[in-house]
Design an enzyme around this catalytic site. Structure first.
Site, mmCIF file in Angstrom:
data_model
loop_
_atom_site.group_PDB
_atom_site.id
_atom_site.type_symbol
_atom_site.label_atom_id
_atom_site.label_comp_id
_atom_site.label_asym_id
_atom_site.label_seq_id
_atom_site.Cartn_x
_atom_site.Cartn_y
_atom_site.Cartn_z
ATOM 1 N N CYS A 287 6.338 69.798 25.376
ATOM 2 C CA CYS A 287 6.173 70.962 26.240
ATOM 3 C C CYS A 287 6.832 70.813 27.612
ATOM 4 O O CYS A 287 7.553 71.728 28.027
ATOM 5 C CB CYS A 287 4.713 71.371 26.365
ATOM 6 N N ARG A 316 4.180 58.089 20.655
ATOM 7 C CA ARG A 316 2.895 57.883 21.316
ATOM 8 C C ARG A 316 2.441 56.470 21.009
ATOM 9 O O ARG A 316 2.427 56.063 19.848
ATOM 10 C CB ARG A 316 1.850 58.889 20.801
ATOM 11 N N GLN A 334 7.580 66.622 15.366
ATOM 12 C CA GLN A 334 6.741 67.806 15.336
ATOM 13 C C GLN A 334 7.610 69.036 15.089
ATOM 14 O O GLN A 334 8.697 69.138 15.649
ATOM 15 C CB GLN A 334 6.078 67.968 16.706
ATOM 16 N N ASP A 336 7.571 71.845 16.455
ATOM 17 C CA ASP A 336 6.926 72.406 17.632
ATOM 18 C C ASP A 336 7.574 73.732 18.017
ATOM 19 O O ASP A 336 8.713 74.010 17.630
ATOM 20 C CB ASP A 336 7.101 71.413 18.793
ATOM 21 N N HIS A 338 7.282 76.632 21.574
ATOM 22 C CA HIS A 338 6.586 77.170 22.736
ATOM 23 C C HIS A 338 6.982 78.621 22.863
ATOM 24 O O HIS A 338 8.164 78.948 22.887
ATOM 25 C CB HIS A 338 6.924 76.367 23.988
ATOM 26 N N LYS A 417 -7.901 77.054 21.871
ATOM 27 C CA LYS A 417 -6.944 76.786 20.798
ATOM 28 C C LYS A 417 -7.583 76.984 19.441
ATOM 29 O O LYS A 417 -8.806 77.032 19.316
ATOM 30 C CB LYS A 417 -6.424 75.348 20.913
ATOM 31 N N HIS A 464 1.485 76.966 22.744
ATOM 32 C CA HIS A 464 2.022 75.775 22.068
ATOM 33 C C HIS A 464 1.615 75.916 20.622
ATOM 34 O O HIS A 464 0.453 76.164 20.337
ATOM 35 C CB HIS A 464 1.377 74.491 22.590
#
Length: 597
Positions: A287, A316, A334, A336, A338, A417, A464
């Site tokens: 992000c 991570r 991911q 992902d 946004h 979320k 997200h």
RNA sequence: GCUGGCGUAGCUCAGUGGAAGAGCAACUGCCUUGUAAGCAGUGGGUCGGGGGUUCAAGUCCUCCCGCCAGCGCCA
């Protein structure tokens, strides 16, 4: 589930408000019988707690030495003796101070600690034979009801689940009302081992791990096929829904993470490195870098919603003990995205994301469960913003006709979320997709703006979202879901051509070349081996289709089709095979249909 | 990270102080193969890594790495 059971177990009130279902009562009683057996064999152990959990029970003991496998066998034997003696479970009540004195005299400090922490004036104790335990029940009438059980494992567990507390020794077991159910459960555990994605990943040559990079998979050619097909699927669906794809740097200067707040809140999990006296980190999330793409241009209200997707490779630094195959890794990718939008667009955008989730998971015959996590105690942003965001999530779930569970207070500090979990074929629960409304983190910390119709700068809302979650975890779960037998569109090898003997190798090669020209993932197995042997190998690799060609097929320009299910279809023309394959693959069909059209 | 277990051939595993093994796989040959294992032969090892004890270590001790289970952690 287990946590909730434990929590309720600790909140003794003296009332019969435990889960009183016959099975969970039996399991709870079995844990008492186990504790009794442990006390007989090891009189010095101290009792902690022993609740029923999903599929079984456990009991925690304070003991200097861990239980060995032999110990478990001995404990099971003594449990059998206790069951045969058929001691009645007898309930007794005491005033709380009296109970505290009672357990202090018996040298049970954990029971004393539990009693000191609860506020009920009276508590209940249950006794069977010489064993007595603080417990609110209920229990089966006598130990003779405890018949079909098995101890499964022992391991360390922290007192009250806190790693600062002393470590106790936990024994897990399972118990059932009938012999058949016990056997079935033990069979299921065996089956689970067979479809473990780590085992299948090795057997099917999908991926490998090596100690040079713990928690980071090496994708082998066959596994990479699945990664690419999933990426293709994601890209097609996102292209169709107005997403545009970006890619942002993996190695990012510390100052960005300070701005986003990660350096303060997440740095334990970030890999750092120093480059020319500057501190950098491998990105743990996409992000913050994505905001640079938003800010690359001055945005108008007409530009929104801006849907920026990214196959983001993340790192991570998960603690070593947490790593588990593909489902818990240190490096992952991911799917992902946004979505930056105006507040009035939030509702539609979330609805669209949930549609996408439904479409994806339906393709795999996965049934996700939806959990709406609402405002936590420590939250940024105004209550009005939160209410609006939570309402949008509720409405989007309803618009999609989705049943969901509300998890009050479980939201992120920056917004509510929806977490999307799936249960695999073996009943295990995994968090996969997520849809998070971000009211403050990206918009405020990165001062994102758009110019509204009135000419004034306004803050956008950010969403997200990830649909697969991570490709690694998703493929791990998917491998277990299919037990390695992927549908044709995902199968690393979609077909194998098997000429009966050398005499038919040339025709086999012709068939192979034609399928390859049709862009099928096909292999030719013309090795000097019996047909049965080569069939067996293709079956073990879970290749969906085997195309057997011999004299008859060569003469007629056909193949003999064997599905990995064992079904056989004779004399199918090569044209039809190709047409059926193309249709099945482009539809991402779940079942094998080639030759059946 | 913590507690415990484990680490021997590509895979699954045997080997409790005295000559590193088996099955499968691989390779070579024979067989010319019709829907889940044909036959024979051959090659293959820093016994996870470092250090130590011992006349002698896969085996015992120690440190490290990794894996497994659980706990904990999980924006």
């Amino acid at each position: 589930m287990a946590e909730a059971e434990e929590e309720r177990h600790l909140k003794l009130t003296g009332e019969f408000d435990c889960d009183p279902s016959p099975l969970s009562t039996l399991r709870h009683s079995t844990s008492h019988v186990m504790a009794q057996a442990v006390k007989r064999l090891f009189p010095d152990v101290k009792l902690a707690i022993g609740p029923a959990i999903e599929d079984g029970f456990y009991y925690d003991f304070a003991k200097a030495e861990p239980f060995s496998a032999d110990d478990l066998g001995r404990i099971e034997e003594v449990m059998g003796e206790i069951a045969r003696a058929d001691h009645p479970f007898e309930r007794r009540e005491m005033d709380r101070p009296q109970a505290i004195r009672f357990f202090r005299e018996r040298g049970e400090p954990f029971k004393v600690e539990i009693l000191e922490a609860i506020d009920a004036p009276r508590v209940s104790l249950y006794q069977q034979g010489e064993f007595i335990d603080l417990c609110r029940g209920p229990h089966v009438p006598s130990t003779g009801h405890v018949r079909f059980f098995k101890l499964l494992a022992s391991s360390g567990a922290y007192w009250r689940g806190d790693e600062r507390n002393p470590m106790l020794q936990r024994i897990y077991g399972t118990a059932w009302l009938t012999r058949e159910e016990l056997d079935k459960h033990l069979w299921r555990l065996e089956e689970a081992k067979k479809r473990d994605h780590r085992k299948l990943g090795r057997e099917l040559d999908l991926f490998a791990f090596h100690d040079v990079s713990p928690g980071a998979p090496f994708w082998l050619p066959h596994g990479m096929v699945i990664v690419r097909e999933l990426e293709r699927f994601a890209r097609e669906a996102q292209d169709a829904r107005g997403y545009t794809e970006i890619s942002t740097p993996i190695l990012v200067n510390k100052k960005l993470w300070e701005q986003s707040g990660h350096w303060e809140h997440y740095s334990d999990n970030m890999f750092r490195l120093e480059v020319e006296e500057q501190l950098f980190s491998l990105k743990p999330m996409n992000c913050p870098p994505s905001t640079f793409v938003y800010r690359h241009a001055l945005r108008s209200y007409r530009d929104l919603p801006l849907r920026l997707s990214e196959m983001g490779r993340l790192h991570r630094n998960e603690r070593s003990g947490t790593l588990t195959g593909l489902v818990r890794v240190r490096q992952f990718t991911q799917d992902d995205a946004h979505i930056y939008c105006r507040p009035d667009q939030l509702q539609d955008e979330i609805t669209g994301v949930l549609e996408l989730v439904r479409e994806f998971y339906k393709t795999f015959n996965l049934e996700p469960s939806f959990r709406l996590a609402t405002r936590p105690p420590k939250a940024m942003g105004s209550p009005e913003q939160w209410d609006a965001a939570e309402r949008a999530l509720h409405e989007a779930l309803k618009a999609n006709g989705l049943a969901y569970e509300v998890k009050p207070g479980d939201g992120a500090f920056y917004g509510p979320k929806i977490d999307i979990h799936i249960e695999d074929a073996l009943g295990r629960d995994w968090q996969m997709a997520t849809v998070q409304v971000d009211l403050v983190m990206l918009p405020e910390r990165f001062q994102l703006e758009y110019i509204d119709a009135d000419g004034q700068p306004k803050r956008p809302v950010a969403i997200h979202r990830a649909i697969f979650g991570s490709f690694e975890r998703f493929i791990g779960v998917l491998t277990e879901h299919y037990a390695g037998a992927f549908p044709t569109w995902l199968a690393p090898v979609q077909a194998r051509v098997l000429p009966i003997s050398e005499k038919h190798a040339e025709y086999g090669r012709t068939v192979y070349e034609r399928l390859r020209a049709a862009r099928l993932r096909v292999e030719l197995d013309d090795r000097n081996e019996k047909l049965g042997y080569r069939i067996r190998e293709a079956q073990l690799k879970k290749v969906p289709y085997m195309l057997v060609v011999g004299e008859r097929e060569r003469a007629s320009g056909t193949v003999s089709l064997r599905h990995r299910t064992g079904d056989e279809l004779k004399d199918v023309s090569v044209e039809r095979v190709i047409a059926d394959f193309t249709r099945e693959i482009s539809a991402r069909a779940p079942d094998l249909t080639v030759g059946r059209s």
